[in-house]
Design a protein around this motif. Sequence first.
Motif, mmCIF file in Angstrom:
data_model
loop_
_atom_site.group_PDB
_atom_site.id
_atom_site.type_symbol
_atom_site.label_atom_id
_atom_site.label_comp_id
_atom_site.label_asym_id
_atom_site.label_seq_id
_atom_site.Cartn_x
_atom_site.Cartn_y
_atom_site.Cartn_z
ATOM 1 N N GLY A 30 -8.988 14.042 -11.259
ATOM 2 C CA GLY A 30 -9.879 13.118 -11.957
ATOM 3 C C GLY A 30 -10.206 11.907 -11.108
ATOM 4 O O GLY A 30 -11.351 11.458 -11.068
ATOM 5 N N TYR A 31 -9.205 11.370 -10.421
ATOM 6 C CA TYR A 31 -9.418 10.218 -9.553
ATOM 7 C C TYR A 31 -10.378 10.548 -8.411
ATOM 8 O O TYR A 31 -11.288 9.777 -8.118
ATOM 9 N N ARG A 48 -7.195 1.910 -7.560
ATOM 10 C CA ARG A 48 -8.592 2.252 -7.311
ATOM 11 C C ARG A 48 -8.948 1.986 -5.846
ATOM 12 O O ARG A 48 -9.625 2.790 -5.209
ATOM 13 N N ALA A 49 -8.469 0.875 -5.295
ATOM 14 C CA ALA A 49 -8.737 0.547 -3.888
ATOM 15 C C ALA A 49 -8.134 1.605 -2.972
ATOM 16 O O ALA A 49 -8.772 2.020 -1.989
ATOM 17 N N LEU A 50 -6.933 2.079 -3.280
ATOM 18 C CA LEU A 50 -6.302 3.106 -2.457
ATOM 19 C C LEU A 50 -7.041 4.431 -2.578
ATOM 20 O O LEU A 50 -7.293 5.102 -1.573
ATOM 21 N N VAL A 51 -7.428 4.808 -3.778
ATOM 22 C CA VAL A 51 -8.190 6.053 -3.981
ATOM 23 C C VAL A 51 -9.506 5.984 -3.214
ATOM 24 O O VAL A 51 -9.901 6.950 -2.554
ATOM 25 N N ASP A 52 -10.178 4.850 -3.272
ATOM 26 C CA ASP A 52 -11.429 4.676 -2.526
ATOM 27 C C ASP A 52 -11.195 4.794 -1.022
ATOM 28 O O ASP A 52 -11.983 5.411 -0.299
ATOM 29 N N LYS A 53 -10.115 4.197 -0.548
ATOM 30 C CA LYS A 53 -9.779 4.260 0.871
ATOM 31 C C LYS A 53 -9.516 5.703 1.304
ATOM 32 O O LYS A 53 -10.016 6.158 2.330
ATOM 33 N N SER A 79 -13.034 10.049 -12.988
ATOM 34 C CA SER A 79 -12.124 9.277 -13.835
ATOM 35 C C SER A 79 -11.328 8.325 -12.947
ATOM 36 O O SER A 79 -10.177 8.589 -12.608
ATOM 37 N N PRO A 80 -11.946 7.219 -12.533
ATOM 38 C CA PRO A 80 -11.272 6.316 -11.597
ATOM 39 C C PRO A 80 -10.036 5.673 -12.227
ATOM 40 O O PRO A 80 -9.961 5.518 -13.447
ATOM 41 N N PRO A 81 -9.089 5.293 -11.412
ATOM 42 C CA PRO A 81 -7.898 4.600 -11.921
ATOM 43 C C PRO A 81 -8.281 3.268 -12.562
ATOM 44 O O PRO A 81 -9.259 2.642 -12.170
ATOM 45 N N THR A 82 -7.491 2.852 -13.527
ATOM 46 C CA THR A 82 -7.768 1.577 -14.190
ATOM 47 C C THR A 82 -7.198 0.401 -13.406
ATOM 48 O O THR A 82 -7.701 -0.702 -13.500
ATOM 49 N N SER A 83 -6.167 0.644 -12.620
ATOM 50 C CA SER A 83 -5.567 -0.402 -11.795
ATOM 51 C C SER A 83 -6.441 -0.667 -10.570
ATOM 52 O O SER A 83 -6.870 0.265 -9.886
ATOM 53 N N ASN A 84 -6.700 -1.935 -10.293
ATOM 54 C CA ASN A 84 -7.517 -2.287 -9.128
ATOM 55 C C ASN A 84 -6.857 -1.848 -7.823
ATOM 56 O O ASN A 84 -7.543 -1.381 -6.906
ATOM 57 N N GLU A 124 0.831 -1.201 0.000
ATOM 58 C CA GLU A 124 0.000 0.000 0.000
ATOM 59 C C GLU A 124 0.870 1.257 0.000
ATOM 60 O O GLU A 124 0.549 2.227 -0.680
ATOM 61 N N LEU A 125 1.958 1.244 0.739
ATOM 62 C CA LEU A 125 2.866 2.397 0.742
ATOM 63 C C LEU A 125 3.444 2.633 -0.646
ATOM 64 O O LEU A 125 3.556 3.778 -1.090
ATOM 65 N N ASP A 126 3.796 1.553 -1.329
ATOM 66 C CA ASP A 126 4.296 1.683 -2.692
ATOM 67 C C ASP A 126 3.235 2.307 -3.589
ATOM 68 O O ASP A 126 3.534 3.205 -4.391
ATOM 69 N N GLN A 127 1.987 1.857 -3.454
ATOM 70 C CA GLN A 127 0.891 2.439 -4.226
ATOM 71 C C GLN A 127 0.720 3.928 -3.907
ATOM 72 O O GLN A 127 0.498 4.740 -4.803
ATOM 73 N N PHE A 128 0.822 4.279 -2.637
ATOM 74 C CA PHE A 128 0.668 5.676 -2.230
ATOM 75 C C PHE A 128 1.788 6.533 -2.816
ATOM 76 O O PHE A 128 1.531 7.610 -3.344
ATOM 77 N N HIS A 129 3.016 6.046 -2.771
ATOM 78 C CA HIS A 129 4.136 6.805 -3.332
ATOM 79 C C HIS A 129 3.985 6.954 -4.847
ATOM 80 O O HIS A 129 4.318 8.013 -5.397
ATOM 81 N N GLN A 130 3.476 5.935 -5.505
ATOM 82 C CA GLN A 130 3.199 6.045 -6.943
ATOM 83 C C GLN A 130 2.102 7.080 -7.199
ATOM 84 O O GLN A 130 2.184 7.863 -8.155
ATOM 85 N N LEU A 131 1.085 7.078 -6.354
ATOM 86 C CA LEU A 131 -0.005 8.042 -6.479
ATOM 87 C C LEU A 131 0.530 9.472 -6.350
ATOM 88 O O LEU A 131 0.120 10.357 -7.089
ATOM 89 N N LEU A 132 1.455 9.672 -5.433
ATOM 90 C CA LEU A 132 2.019 11.006 -5.231
ATOM 91 C C LEU A 132 2.824 11.494 -6.439
ATOM 92 O O LEU A 132 3.029 12.695 -6.601
ATOM 93 N N ARG A 133 3.247 10.584 -7.290
ATOM 94 C CA ARG A 133 3.983 10.972 -8.495
ATOM 95 C C ARG A 133 3.062 11.400 -9.639
ATOM 96 O O ARG A 133 3.526 11.892 -10.666
ATOM 97 N N CYS A 134 1.759 11.228 -9.469
ATOM 98 C CA CYS A 134 0.793 11.621 -10.505
ATOM 99 C C CYS A 134 0.647 13.143 -10.555
ATOM 100 O O CYS A 134 0.815 13.831 -9.558
ATOM 101 N N GLU A 135 0.309 13.623 -11.720
ATOM 102 C CA GLU A 135 0.008 15.049 -11.895
ATOM 103 C C GLU A 135 -1.265 15.403 -11.136
ATOM 104 O O GLU A 135 -2.151 14.559 -10.959
#
Length: 80
Positions: free
Chosen positions: A56-57, A70-75, A62-67, A39-50
């Motif tokens: 959009g997320y 998407r689970a992290l964004v929902d959380k 415009s939900p993420p295509t990766s499950n 989850e931390l890896d997902q969060f750090h990847q999320l922080l690299r997004c524009e």
Amino acid sequence: MDRMTYNRAKWHCRRGVRELDVLLERYLEQCYPDASAKELDQFHQLLRCEDSVLQGYFFGGSPPTSNDRRALVDKISALR
């Protein structure tokens, strides 16, 4: 928890868009310390997004295509 990594993540939560700042910082405070490595890896990847992608997320329907992402964004969206 590695304090340097936490501080770096905290800095990257500052997006310049107040609504995003609040969401990301809320996750950092409430969930980051106990999150799994995956989850931390997902969060750090999320922080690299524009900001426009994050808006959009979280706000633009415009939900993420990766499950996993998407689970992290929902959380994050569900935090109060």
